[in-house]
Design an enzyme around this catalytic site. Structure first.
Site, PDB file in Angstrom:
ATOM      1  N   ASP A   1     -19.932 -18.694  20.655  1.00 26.20           N
ATOM      2  CA  ASP A   1     -19.452 -19.759  21.555  1.00 26.20           C
ATOM      3  C   ASP A   1     -19.185 -21.120  20.898  1.00 26.20           C
ATOM      4  O   ASP A   1     -19.498 -22.170  21.487  1.00 26.20           O
ATOM      5  CB  ASP A   1     -20.456 -19.962  22.699  1.00 26.20           C
ATOM      6  CG  ASP A   1     -20.653 -18.719  23.542  1.00 26.20           C
ATOM      7  OD1 ASP A   1     -20.003 -17.702  23.268  1.00 26.20           O
ATOM      8  OD2 ASP A   1     -21.490 -18.763  24.473  1.00 26.20           O
TER       9      ASP A   1
ATOM     10  N   LYS B   1     -17.100 -13.186  26.902  1.00 26.40           N
ATOM     11  CA  LYS B   1     -18.302 -12.783  27.641  1.00 26.40           C
ATOM     12  C   LYS B   1     -18.481 -13.653  28.879  1.00 26.40           C
ATOM     13  O   LYS B   1     -18.355 -14.876  28.811  1.00 26.40           O
ATOM     14  CB  LYS B   1     -19.539 -12.859  26.727  1.00 26.40           C
ATOM     15  CG  LYS B   1     -19.852 -14.240  26.181  1.00 26.40           C
ATOM     16  CD  LYS B   1     -20.969 -14.146  25.161  1.00 26.40           C
ATOM     17  CE  LYS B   1     -21.493 -15.467  24.697  1.00 26.40           C
ATOM     18  NZ  LYS B   1     -22.103 -16.330  25.687  1.00 26.40           N
TER      19      LYS B   1
ATOM     20  N   CYS C   1     -27.306 -19.231  24.668  1.00 28.97           N
ATOM     21  CA  CYS C   1     -26.517 -18.039  24.316  1.00 28.97           C
ATOM     22  C   CYS C   1     -26.953 -17.395  23.002  1.00 28.97           C
ATOM     23  O   CYS C   1     -26.870 -16.172  22.860  1.00 28.97           O
ATOM     24  CB  CYS C   1     -25.039 -18.376  24.326  1.00 28.97           C
ATOM     25  SG  CYS C   1     -24.467 -18.730  26.014  1.00 28.97           S
TER      26      CYS C   1
HETATM   27  C1  C5J Z   1     -24.071 -21.416  25.597  1.00 24.33           C
HETATM   28  C2  C5J Z   1     -24.518 -22.627  27.638  1.00 24.33           C
HETATM   29  N1  C5J Z   1     -23.071 -20.988  24.853  1.00 24.33           N
HETATM   30  N2  C5J Z   1     -25.457 -23.372  27.075  1.00 24.33           N
HETATM   31  N3  C5J Z   1     -23.777 -21.772  26.886  1.00 24.33           N
HETATM   32  O1  C5J Z   1     -25.187 -21.532  25.149  1.00 24.33           O
HETATM   33  O2  C5J Z   1     -24.300 -22.699  28.819  1.00 24.33           O
END
Ligand code: C5J
Length: 230
Positions: free
Chosen positions: A34, A139, A172
């Site tokens: 991400d 995802k 994540c």
């Molecule tokens: C991720 C989030 N990528 N913190 N998303 O950690 O909402």
């Protein structure tokens, strides 16, 4: 037989906590979680919510170095993006309303609709942009295995280990490492390649992975991984 031939590489060890990681490069994928514009860039959704994006941006350079070495060695690289279909059909109502924010997933944000596939803010930052042939996993959840074909892709390539980087450490990255651990993968997390908006979560997120003899995996640094690849 694997669908994709992996390079023959020698096993080696990486200095890590709680103990050395037995690195098998030909069976190890770099999984970058991400690293999206909305989470990392000034003016994005993350900053709009009041977060300090510099806490995440410090991971860009170490990730670039690791990605470049991984590519040069011909090893598997996989990227993920958190996000949803434009029609929001895969967005659980509970996720939509969580936080009670005035602006939530699917609404117009500073870089297009927030966490919607195809929008500018949803895409990966230019510094780490995927190359052709590198799978990108879209995802809908926090974990990269939930409702995706990641496990199948890894199995088809004979991958048994993951070096997991990206953001955020406690959300994540941690969720994905736990999912991977339950599916039998050994995970190593380079601490300088993962980031949290909250320094205390960064610290605890890493501690949770390596605690109790590596209950979810190993923690190391990009320098130690680069040494092993070299
Ligand atoms: C991720 C989030 N990528 N913190 N998303 O950690 O909402």
């Amino acid at each position: 037989m694997s669908a994709i031939a992996m390079p023959e590489t020698k096993p080696t060890t990486i200095a890590a906590e709680p103990y050395e990681f037995e690195f098998e490069p030909g069976h190890c994928a770099l999984l970058i979680i991400d690293m999206q514009r909305d989470f990392l860039e000034p003016g994005g959704f993350g900053e709009m919510l009041g977060n300090d994006v510099s806490q995440l941006r410090r991971t860009i350079e170490p990730n670039k170095a690791l990605l470049s070495a991984w590519r040069a060695a011909g090893l598997t690289v996989i990227h993920t993006r958190e996000g949803h279909r434009p029609d929001l059909a895969d967005l659980p109502p509970a996720k939509k309303v969580r936080g009670k924010s005035a602006t939530t997933i699917g609404d117009e944000g500073p870089m297009g609709r927030i966490l919607i596939r195809g929008e500018a803010g949803h895409d990966i930052i230019p510094e780490l942009y995927p190359q052709p042939g590198e799978p990108v996993i879209d995802k809908p959840g926090k974990g990269a295995f939930f409702a995706t074909d990641l496990h199948a892709i890894l199995q088809n390539r004979g991958i048994t280990q993951l070096v997991v980087t990206g953001v955020t450490t406690e959300v994540c990255v941690n969720t994905t490492v736990r999912e991977a651990n339950d599916r039998g993968y050994n995970c190593l997390v380079p601490s300088d390649c993962v980031g949290s908006y909250f320094p205390e979560f960064q610290e605890m997120g890493l501690k949770m992975i390596k605690a109790q003899g590596g209950i979810f995996g190993w923690v190391s640094t990009s320098g130690a991984v680069l040494e092993a690849i070299a």
